[in-house]
Design a protein around this motif. Structure first.
Motif, PDB file in Angstrom:
ATOM      1  N   GLY A 288       0.821  -1.141   0.000  1.00 36.92           N
ATOM      2  CA  GLY A 288       0.321  -0.287  -0.091  1.00 36.92           C
ATOM      3  C   GLY A 288       0.768   1.546  -0.039  1.00 36.92           C
TER       4      GLY A 288
ATOM      5  N   ASP B 232      -6.764  -0.948   7.848  1.00 35.64           N
ATOM      6  CA  ASP B 232      -7.620  -1.382   6.168  1.00 35.64           C
ATOM      7  C   ASP B 232      -7.200  -2.938   6.026  1.00 35.64           C
TER       8      ASP B 232
ATOM      9  N   THR C 127      -4.725  -3.588   4.534  1.00 37.47           N
ATOM     10  CA  THR C 127      -3.479  -3.463   4.127  1.00 37.47           C
ATOM     11  C   THR C 127      -2.470  -3.490   5.127  1.00 37.47           C
TER      12      THR C 127
ATOM     13  N   GLN D 133     -13.599  -5.341   1.245  1.00 44.25           N
ATOM     14  CA  GLN D 133     -12.755  -4.194   1.326  1.00 44.25           C
ATOM     15  C   GLN D 133     -11.613  -4.530   0.106  1.00 44.25           C
TER      16      GLN D 133
ATOM     17  N   SER E 266      -7.759  -4.165  -2.498  1.00 43.95           N
ATOM     18  CA  SER E 266      -6.644  -3.094  -1.393  1.00 43.95           C
ATOM     19  C   SER E 266      -5.689  -3.339  -3.188  1.00 43.95           C
TER      20      SER E 266
ATOM     21  N   ASN F  54      -4.944  -7.676  -1.942  1.00 40.23           N
ATOM     22  CA  ASN F  54      -5.718  -8.065  -0.488  1.00 40.23           C
ATOM     23  C   ASN F  54      -7.694  -7.930  -0.893  1.00 40.23           C
TER      24      ASN F  54
ATOM     25  N   SER G 298      -4.051 -12.737   1.065  1.00 38.98           N
ATOM     26  CA  SER G 298      -3.514 -11.420   0.596  1.00 38.98           C
ATOM     27  C   SER G 298      -2.325 -12.221  -0.692  1.00 38.98           C
TER      28      SER G 298
ATOM     29  N   SER H  15      -2.033   2.924  -5.365  1.00 36.55           N
ATOM     30  CA  SER H  15      -2.713   2.283  -4.693  1.00 36.55           C
ATOM     31  C   SER H  15      -4.056   2.868  -4.566  1.00 36.55           C
TER      32      SER H  15
ATOM     33  N   LYS I 173      -7.927   1.457  -2.930  1.00 35.17           N
ATOM     34  CA  LYS I 173      -8.740   0.586  -2.156  1.00 35.17           C
ATOM     35  C   LYS I 173      -9.436   1.025  -2.280  1.00 35.17           C
TER      36      LYS I 173
END
Length: 376
Positions: free
Chosen positions: A42, A58, A60, A77, A79, A96, A111, A364, A366
């Motif tokens: 991230g 989050d 990460t 979520q 990522s 992730n 991940s 990155s 999200k």
């Protein structure tokens, strides 16, 4: 005699394991492996100098501190991150997916990390048996490292609603491949704790807590073995690489500078137990490497970040006697902004140090996966 709360006993045992595992294993294992897992995840974390174990909240967190993954509690979520190193020669990708469970107190995640270098020249057969050089014999291959992290996090019930204690674990599967002639599989575990008390947050992570190992196997044909023998190179055989445990501790504090401005400051300390390293505090028993990060936010929409890590002592460039040493470090800056359920982050970081800069851009994304409401 009053009985102690069983939950408190479990917490004490976990903390004891986090602190003692590195010391129990240092005498047996001193090898390095899986360095690609130390890059980060991230753009937010990289822009803050990798100081993340306390404040991360989050997806990460599956990389930085699995305990903090439980802060993803309302909707799934996603990522994603991409970075290129060494003028595009090396490519690093991270993804992730964090999924909160129905009770809101547990979160699971997966991940995936990949670091790859393509088009590596294979010059084993460059020289013919008669001694002539034949460039047509040069082929290319790719070297790729993969890691799959399966995370679980949960929050424990506290009497004070302003305080939270989160626990988390990672199970890691590692696959490394160099062309068609070398492959490795590895396994390991991480464990983490995150304590939240209003604006103060504290995190502790034990990486490779049971020692992560990679078992290498090689596929070398007879022609290649002959070249190795003639050139007096060692013929590789099955081997195992070991990654010694590492302990990371950190604390962060969120300063309210007004109704809409926040300043988050975090400091981490990395403790390694595999021998003396070039760090701020270095000894044969333990080496300590500090990391510092800052994040200023405006209305939780726009963010500006900076960080410093990787402090090392190096010889002074102007010193002709090669005796004077100075401290060098790895700086980073970055920014980010949020649009509803989308967060975009950017980091500009120096992979080397201030005396030998090697900068790269990191982006990155999200995304909060908002569930569609069912039509009546």
């Amino acid at each position: 005699m009053l009985k102690e709360d069983p939950m408190r006993c479990q917490i004490r045992v976990l903390v004891l394991l986090l602190l003692l595992f590195p010391f129990t294993l240092v005498a047996q294992f001193r090898k390095y492996s899986n360095e690609f897992l130390n890059i980060g995840a991230g753009a937010r974390g990289l822009a803050m100098g990798s100081a993340q174990v306390a404040s991360v909240g989050d997806g990460t967190a599956g990389y930085w501190n699995p305990a903090a993954l439980v802060q993803v509690r309302e909707q799934p979520q996603l990522s994603l991150m991409h970075a290129e190193y060494f003028a595009g020669i090396g490519k690093y990708d991270y993804g992730n997916l964090a999924i909160p469970l129905k009770d809101g107190k547990r979160t699971i995640g997966i991940s995936v990390l990949r670091f790859a270098v393509d088009d590596i020249p294979n010059t084993v057969f460059l020289v013919e048996p008669d001694g002539t050089i034949n460039f047509d014999n040069i082929t290319t291959f790719s070297s790729a490292d993969y890691a799959f992290l399966f995370s679980y996090a949960q929050t424990l019930k506290m009497k004070n609603p302003d305080k939270k204690l989160n626990l988390g674990f990672n199970a890691k599967v590692i696959h490394r491949k160099a062309g068609d002639f070398a492959t490795a599989w590895g396994f390991g575990f991480d464990a983490g704790i995150q304590y939240i008390n209003k604006r103060l947050q504290i995190g502790i992570v034990a990486r490779d807590v049971t020692t992560t190992f990679n078992a290498w196997s090689y596929s070398i044909n007879d022609k290649m073995r002959e070249v190795f023998y003639v050139t007096q190179n060692e013929i590789p055989v099955k081997s195992t690489e070991l990654t010694a445990p590492k302990l990371i501790g950190g604390a962060s504090y969120n300063f309210k500078l007004g109704k809409s401005v926040n300043l988050l400051a975090e400091a981490n300390l990395d403790f390694t137990f595999d021998g003396r390293r070039n760090t701020v505090i270095s000894s044969s028993a333990v080496s300590i490497d500090p990391k510092i990060g800052l994040e200023a936010s405006l209305k939780d929409i726009f963010y500006v970040r900076a960080g410093i890590n990787n402090f090392q002592k190096a010889l002074k460039d102007e010193d002709s006697t090669y005796t004077q040493k100075v401290w060098i470090y790895q700086p980073a800056i970055g920014a980010g902004f949020r649009i509803q359920n989308v967060m975009i982050d950017y980091a500009f970081t120096n992979l080397a140090n201030q005396s030998n800069p090697l900068y790269t851009h990191v982006f990155s994304l999200k995304l909060d996966l908002v569930k569609k409401k069912k039509k009546k």
